[in-house]
Write a protein that holds these residues in place. Structure first.
Motif, short mmCIF file in Angstrom:
data_model
loop_
_atom_site.label_atom_id
_atom_site.label_comp_id
_atom_site.label_asym_id
_atom_site.label_seq_id
_atom_site.Cartn_x
_atom_site.Cartn_y
_atom_site.Cartn_z
N ASN A 208 49.18 30.35 38.83
CA ASN A 208 50.21 30.84 39.95
C ASN A 208 51.26 31.76 39.32
N ALA A 209 51.36 32.12 38.03
CA ALA A 209 52.07 33.17 37.61
C ALA A 209 51.24 33.94 36.47
N LEU A 210 50.21 34.43 36.67
CA LEU A 210 49.33 35.13 35.71
C LEU A 210 49.61 36.32 35.14
N ASP A 211 49.78 36.36 33.94
CA ASP A 211 50.04 37.52 33.14
C ASP A 211 48.79 38.14 32.79
N PHE A 212 48.28 39.16 33.31
CA PHE A 212 46.86 39.76 33.00
C PHE A 212 46.68 41.13 33.00
N GLN A 213 45.73 41.62 32.56
CA GLN A 213 45.28 43.14 32.41
C GLN A 213 43.77 43.16 32.79
N ILE A 214 43.53 44.01 33.92
CA ILE A 214 41.98 44.15 33.90
C ILE A 214 41.58 45.30 33.45
N VAL A 215 40.38 45.32 32.76
CA VAL A 215 39.73 46.41 32.06
C VAL A 215 38.34 46.49 32.67
N ASN A 216 38.17 47.87 33.33
CA ASN A 216 36.89 48.25 34.08
C ASN A 216 36.55 47.34 35.14
N ASN A 217 35.17 47.23 35.58
CA ASN A 217 34.89 46.76 36.66
C ASN A 217 35.13 45.33 37.19
N VAL A 218 36.27 44.93 37.29
CA VAL A 218 36.64 43.38 37.94
C VAL A 218 37.35 43.55 38.94
N VAL A 219 37.04 42.79 39.96
CA VAL A 219 37.73 43.05 41.40
C VAL A 219 38.39 41.43 41.60
N ILE A 220 39.43 41.92 42.23
CA ILE A 220 40.43 40.66 42.83
C ILE A 220 39.93 40.24 44.08
N GLU A 221 39.42 38.94 44.74
CA GLU A 221 39.13 38.86 45.92
C GLU A 221 39.63 37.32 46.33
N GLN A 222 39.80 37.13 47.51
CA GLN A 222 40.31 35.91 48.33
C GLN A 222 39.14 35.02 47.91
#
Length: 228
Positions: A208-222
Motif C-alpha cells: 500500500n506504500a510500495l517503494d520500487f523501481q521498474i527495470v525494462n518491460n514490466v507493466v502496472i495494471e489494475q
C-alpha cells in the motif's frame, strides 16, 4: 531524429527505470515475456532480519522453474528466495543458502495463488501457507539473521547481489499484494491476508506504500475483480 522524438524517447527510458513510492492497492505487476532483464526492485530500509513473514500473490502459466521472490545480500545470493522447482513439483524456500522442500501444494497454472512464508532465525524453523493451507514446520537454518544491504527483486532470481539472472528462471505472469514483516504473523493474520480481509500491512514491504523501481518491460495494471 527530431528533438521531440529524442525527448520522448528519453522520457520512456526514464519511466522504465524511475524509482517510485505508490499505493499499489488493487494493482499488479505484469511480466509479459521471458527475459533476463525485466524486473522490479523493491527498496527497503532494513539491514537486519531475524524473523520474517512474507506474503504475495502470483498468476502464471509457466511450466518450468521460476523465482517468485528473491532477496540477496553481498554475502548470500539466496538469503531469502521463494522458488518453484518444476522438475520435482515443489515450492522451495531458500533461506541463508539452505532450502526446504514442499511438494504437496497444488500449484495450478492460470489461477491466482497466495503464498506466505515464515522464518525464525533463533529456532531455524520455516513454514509455508499455500492458499490458506499451512504446511508442517521444517528446520532450515538457525545460523544467524539476514544482515547487510538487501537487494529484493521480483521477476528474476539473483545469482549475485542484484544480478546473475537466468532467463530460464525468470517469472512470466502477474504478481500482486507483496508484503513482508519483520516478525511472525499469527495463523489468523495470515488467513486474513489470504482471504483479502483487513490485516496489518507489512512493515518491511508494504504494497500500500510500495517503494520500487521498474527495470525494462514490466507493466502496472489494475487487478481484475470477480464479476460476482
Amino acid at each position: 531524429m527530431s528533438k521531440t522524438m529524442i525527448l520522448l524517447l528519453g522520457l520512456v527510458m526514464l519511466t522504465g527505470c524511475a524509482e517510485s513510492i505508490e499505493d499499489m492497492s488493487g494493482r499488479m505487476f505484469l511480466f509479459p515475456q521471458q527475459t533476463n532483464t525485466a524486473r522490479v526492485k523493491l527498496n527497503i530500509a532494513q539491514q537486519v532480519l531475524s524473523e520474517v513473514t512474507l506474503c504475495h500473490r502470483s498468476f502464471t502459466d509457466l511450466k518450468r522453474d521460476h523465482a517468485l521472490f528473491s532477496l540477496a545480500t553481498s554475502s548470500n545470493s539466496n538469503d531469502f528466495l521463494i522458488f518453484w522447482d518444476e522438475t520435482n513439483k515443489e515450492i522451495e524456500p531458500h533461506i541463508r543458502e539452505t532450502k526446504a522442500e514442499y511438494g504437496a501444494f497444488d500449484y495450478k497454472p492460470n489461477m491466482w495463488h497466495s503464498i506466505c512464508t515464515t522464518w525464525d532465525s533463533k529456532s531455524g524453523l520455516v513454514q509455508m501457507w499455500f492458499d490458506g493451507i499451512p504446511s508442517i514446520k521444517k528446520s532450515i537454518s538457525s545460523r544467524s539473521s539476514i544482515q547487510g544491504t538487501m537487494m529484493i527483486i521480483l521477476g528474476q532470481e539473483q545469482d549475485s547481489h542484484g544480478g546473475g539472472f537466468d532467463i530460464k528462471q525468470s517469472f512470466v505472469g502477474m504478481m500482486s499484494d507483496v508484503h513482508m514483516w519483520d516478525y511472525i504473523l499469527s495463523s489468523c493474520e495470515i488467513q486474513n491476508y489470504v482471504d483479502e480481509r483487513q490485516f496489518t500491512p507489512g512493515n518491511v514491504i508494504n504494497w500500500n506504500a510500495l517503494d520500487f523501481q521498474i527495470v525494462n518491460n514490466v507493466v502496472i495494471e489494475q487487478k481484475s475483480k470477480s464479476c460476482h
